[in-house]
Design a protein around this motif. Structure first.
Motif, PDB file in Angstrom:
ATOM      1  N   ASP A 210       0.807  -1.217   0.000  1.00  0.00           N
ATOM      2  CA  ASP A 210       0.000   0.000   0.000  1.00  0.00           C
ATOM      3  C   ASP A 210       0.841   1.269   0.000  1.00  0.00           C
ATOM      4  N   ARG A 211       2.165   1.116   0.008  1.00  0.00           N
ATOM      5  CA  ARG A 211       3.054   2.280  -0.064  1.00  0.00           C
ATOM      6  C   ARG A 211       3.819   2.324  -1.388  1.00  0.00           C
ATOM      7  N   ARG A 212       3.367   1.545  -2.361  1.00  0.00           N
ATOM      8  CA  ARG A 212       4.042   1.505  -3.666  1.00  0.00           C
ATOM      9  C   ARG A 212       3.236   2.184  -4.781  1.00  0.00           C
ATOM     10  N   ASN A 213       2.091   2.735  -4.454  1.00  0.00           N
ATOM     11  CA  ASN A 213       1.202   3.389  -5.425  1.00  0.00           C
ATOM     12  C   ASN A 213       0.964   2.510  -6.647  1.00  0.00           C
ATOM     13  N   LEU A 214       0.503   1.297  -6.370  1.00  0.00           N
ATOM     14  CA  LEU A 214       0.171   0.379  -7.447  1.00  0.00           C
ATOM     15  C   LEU A 214      -1.166  -0.290  -7.158  1.00  0.00           C
ATOM     16  N   SER A 215      -1.708  -0.914  -8.195  1.00  0.00           N
ATOM     17  CA  SER A 215      -2.958  -1.660  -8.037  1.00  0.00           C
ATOM     18  C   SER A 215      -2.842  -2.962  -8.805  1.00  0.00           C
ATOM     19  N   MET A 216      -3.777  -3.887  -8.514  1.00  0.00           N
ATOM     20  CA  MET A 216      -3.736  -5.200  -9.154  1.00  0.00           C
ATOM     21  C   MET A 216      -5.099  -5.567  -9.720  1.00  0.00           C
ATOM     22  N   VAL A 217      -5.071  -6.281 -10.848  1.00  0.00           N
ATOM     23  CA  VAL A 217      -6.267  -6.864 -11.447  1.00  0.00           C
ATOM     24  C   VAL A 217      -6.053  -8.372 -11.451  1.00  0.00           C
TER      25      VAL A 217
ATOM     26  N   ASP B 271       0.590   4.505 -10.222  1.00  0.00           N
ATOM     27  CA  ASP B 271       1.732   4.599 -11.131  1.00  0.00           C
ATOM     28  C   ASP B 271       1.938   3.290 -11.881  1.00  0.00           C
ATOM     29  N   VAL B 272       1.575   2.172 -11.233  1.00  0.00           N
ATOM     30  CA  VAL B 272       1.822   0.841 -11.780  1.00  0.00           C
ATOM     31  C   VAL B 272       0.565  -0.001 -11.601  1.00  0.00           C
ATOM     32  N   ILE B 273       0.208  -0.764 -12.652  1.00  0.00           N
ATOM     33  CA  ILE B 273      -0.902  -1.711 -12.552  1.00  0.00           C
ATOM     34  C   ILE B 273      -0.367  -3.106 -12.859  1.00  0.00           C
ATOM     35  N   LEU B 274      -0.667  -4.050 -11.982  1.00  0.00           N
ATOM     36  CA  LEU B 274      -0.239  -5.432 -12.144  1.00  0.00           C
ATOM     37  C   LEU B 274      -1.444  -6.272 -12.555  1.00  0.00           C
ATOM     38  N   PHE B 275      -1.278  -7.059 -13.607  1.00  0.00           N
ATOM     39  CA  PHE B 275      -2.362  -7.894 -14.130  1.00  0.00           C
ATOM     40  C   PHE B 275      -1.975  -9.364 -13.985  1.00  0.00           C
TER      41      PHE B 275
ATOM     42  N   ARG C 149      -3.037   2.546 -21.073  1.00  0.00           N
ATOM     43  CA  ARG C 149      -2.193   3.530 -21.766  1.00  0.00           C
ATOM     44  C   ARG C 149      -2.770   4.938 -21.626  1.00  0.00           C
ATOM     45  N   GLU C 150      -4.098   5.049 -21.643  1.00  0.00           N
ATOM     46  CA  GLU C 150      -4.735   6.351 -21.456  1.00  0.00           C
ATOM     47  C   GLU C 150      -4.405   6.918 -20.086  1.00  0.00           C
ATOM     48  N   ALA C 151      -4.324   6.054 -19.080  1.00  0.00           N
ATOM     49  CA  ALA C 151      -4.019   6.499 -17.719  1.00  0.00           C
ATOM     50  C   ALA C 151      -2.551   6.868 -17.537  1.00  0.00           C
ATOM     51  N   GLY C 152      -1.684   6.414 -18.452  1.00  0.00           N
ATOM     52  CA  GLY C 152      -0.256   6.713 -18.334  1.00  0.00           C
ATOM     53  C   GLY C 152       0.472   5.832 -17.346  1.00  0.00           C
ATOM     54  N   ALA C 153      -0.195   4.797 -16.833  1.00  0.00           N
ATOM     55  CA  ALA C 153       0.434   3.911 -15.857  1.00  0.00           C
ATOM     56  C   ALA C 153       1.348   2.909 -16.546  1.00  0.00           C
ATOM     57  N   SER C 154       2.374   2.456 -15.829  1.00  0.00           N
ATOM     58  CA  SER C 154       3.165   1.313 -16.278  1.00  0.00           C
ATOM     59  C   SER C 154       2.378   0.049 -15.951  1.00  0.00           C
ATOM     60  N   ALA C 155       2.571  -0.981 -16.764  1.00  0.00           N
ATOM     61  CA  ALA C 155       1.837  -2.219 -16.536  1.00  0.00           C
ATOM     62  C   ALA C 155       2.787  -3.404 -16.584  1.00  0.00           C
ATOM     63  N   LEU C 156       2.558  -4.344 -15.667  1.00  0.00           N
ATOM     64  CA  LEU C 156       3.208  -5.650 -15.728  1.00  0.00           C
ATOM     65  C   LEU C 156       2.087  -6.679 -15.771  1.00  0.00           C
ATOM     66  N   TYR C 157       2.045  -7.436 -16.841  1.00  0.00           N
ATOM     67  CA  TYR C 157       0.932  -8.332 -17.141  1.00  0.00           C
ATOM     68  C   TYR C 157       1.496  -9.719 -17.356  1.00  0.00           C
ATOM     69  N   ILE C 158       0.926 -10.729 -16.702  1.00  0.00           N
ATOM     70  CA  ILE C 158       1.451 -12.079 -16.877  1.00  0.00           C
ATOM     71  C   ILE C 158       0.438 -12.948 -17.612  1.00  0.00           C
ATOM     72  N   THR C 159       0.954 -13.827 -18.469  1.00  0.00           N
ATOM     73  CA  THR C 159       0.111 -14.744 -19.232  1.00  0.00           C
ATOM     74  C   THR C 159       0.963 -15.899 -19.742  1.00  0.00           C
ATOM     75  N   HIS C 160       0.289 -17.008 -20.090  1.00  0.00           N
ATOM     76  CA  HIS C 160       0.967 -18.105 -20.771  1.00  0.00           C
ATOM     77  C   HIS C 160       0.527 -18.168 -22.227  1.00  0.00           C
ATOM     78  N   ASP C 161      -0.272 -17.185 -22.661  1.00  0.00           N
ATOM     79  CA  ASP C 161      -0.838 -17.156 -24.015  1.00  0.00           C
ATOM     80  C   ASP C 161      -0.008 -16.212 -24.878  1.00  0.00           C
ATOM     81  N   GLN C 162       0.753 -16.765 -25.846  1.00  0.00           N
ATOM     82  CA  GLN C 162       1.654 -15.924 -26.629  1.00  0.00           C
ATOM     83  C   GLN C 162       0.903 -14.930 -27.503  1.00  0.00           C
ATOM     84  N   SER C 163      -0.262 -15.300 -28.041  1.00  0.00           N
ATOM     85  CA  SER C 163      -1.007 -14.361 -28.883  1.00  0.00           C
ATOM     86  C   SER C 163      -1.497 -13.171 -28.058  1.00  0.00           C
TER      87      SER C 163
END
Length: 367
Positions: free
Chosen positions: A86-93, A166-170, A194-208
């Motif tokens: 809660d002190r990293r200014n990030l959120s998760m989906v 600042d950062v959104i984790l998916f 991208r509209e929000a200007g946040a950095s994103a780290l998104y994880i998946t096993h789906d290459q497409s």
């Protein structure tokens, strides 16, 4: 449209020699990666490759054992420092939405604003703007259990964005949804983040999914970050057979290099016929045995095979895909090519030629 979308001030995120252990098992091994402000980064890899661990370490849900994670000049994780989530200014989906079942849609989205100094009218305006942006303003008084999976994930996305992180984790947010809904939500996730200007780290096993979303893809295997680059770089110049196979191949052949051309193309003799291929990895291929990995997209089916780069085959299966047909081609010697596309239908057991250009083939030294 949202008229109060506050732009994030995303920092540079740096993983510097990060390692993580679970008991004696090393989950992350010497991870080095930089995420630029506003960059949409996707971690791609099979189950157990370390994707979730890396995301959880960035989010502060896991302590790291060595190395450093920085947000700009600030250390948020090391063997001695651990800044709380809660002190990293990030959120998760999350994959499973993680919505409060006893709260309305509005209250779920507004929940994170309760810890801010924002006045009530401003918070209400922000929440309703975002719900309108994700197409759920008319559902603001409903409860999550009355919504479909896709609608719940839109609520989760609005909740992640409302505090201008600042950062959104998916965490594989689309994996539980059907194919058509995944595609529509993928576009919304990319657009809104991208509209929000946040950095994103998104994880998946789906290459497409990874290639469609990412500015940069990081490929993980057994806790190691084995390649980082733009989607086109990962696809066209994979650093290893594992990366080529995981990002999609139609088939695999064994062969031997018989000639090297000046443009970095090699002639490969296989049991099925002669093909020209690009060299994979950083090593120069000489007269040696190789594994030849074949991408499906550039392959074409023709009436007859008549020379180098064309192999005879037999249609084993055909599947209608709307825009055309996917074929399975038997090349003999126990080798098949999967997912060979053609706008025209070739019938089962029909003898065909398979034209395989050099850009479809990647040759790696046979270990």
């Amino acid at each position: 449209m949202v008229d109060r979308f506050i732009k994030a001030k995303a920092p540079v995120i740096i993983f510097d020699s990060v390692e993580k252990f679970y008991g004696e098992q090393k989950a992350l091994c010497d991870i080095n990666m930089t995420i630029q402000p506003g960059q949409f980064t996707v971690l791609l890899g099979p189950s157990g490759s370390g994707k979730s661990t890396m995301l959880r370490c960035l989010g502060g849900l896991e302590h790291i054992d060595s190395g450093v994670i920085r947000f700009g000049d600030e250390i948020v994780s090391s063997s001695k420092v651990h800044k709380a989530p809660d002190r990293r200014n990030l959120s998760m989906v999350f994959q499973d939405f993680a919505l409060w079942p006893h709260m309305t849609v509005f209250d779920n989205v507004a929940f994170s604003l309760g810890r801010t100094s924002m006045d009530k009218s401003e918070a209400q305006k922000r929440v309703m703007d975002l719900l309108e942006r994700v197409g759920l303003a008319h559902y603001s008084s409903r409860f999550p259990s009355t919504l479909s999976g896709g609608e719940q994930q839109r609520v989760s996305l609005a909740r992640a964005l409302v505090g201008a992180p600042d950062v959104i984790l998916f965490d594989e947010p689309l994996s539980s949804l059907d194919a058509d809904l995944r595609e529509r939500l993928r576009v919304e996730i990319a657009d809104l983040t991208r509209e929000a200007g946040a950095s994103a780290l998104y994880i998946t096993h789906d290459q497409s999914e990874a290639f469609a979303l990412a500015d940069v893809v990081g490929v993980l295997n057994k806790g190691e970050l084995v390649q980082v680059g733009k989607p086109e770089e990962i696809y066209r110049a994979p650093a290893s057979p594992f990366i080529a196979q995981f990002t999609g191949v139609a088939g695999e052949l064994s062969g031997r290099v018989t000639q090297e051309f000046e443009n970095g193309i090699y002639r490969i003799e296989t049991a099925a016929g002669i093909l020209d291929a690009r060299g994979g990895g950083s090593d120069r291929l000489e007269c040696q045995n190789v594994t030849l990995l074949v991408r499906s997209a550039p392959i074409r089916l023709i009436a007859n095979a008549s020379g180098a780069g064309e192999l005879p085959g037999r249609v084993v299966d055909v599947a209608f895909r709307g825009r055309g047909y996917d074929h399975v081609i038997d090349l003999g010697h126990g080798r098949r090519l999967l997912g060979v596309f053609s706008e025209d239908r070739w019938e089962r057991n029909e003898i065909v030629g398979v034209r395989i250009p050099p850009e479809a083939c990647i040759a790696f030294p046979l270990n």
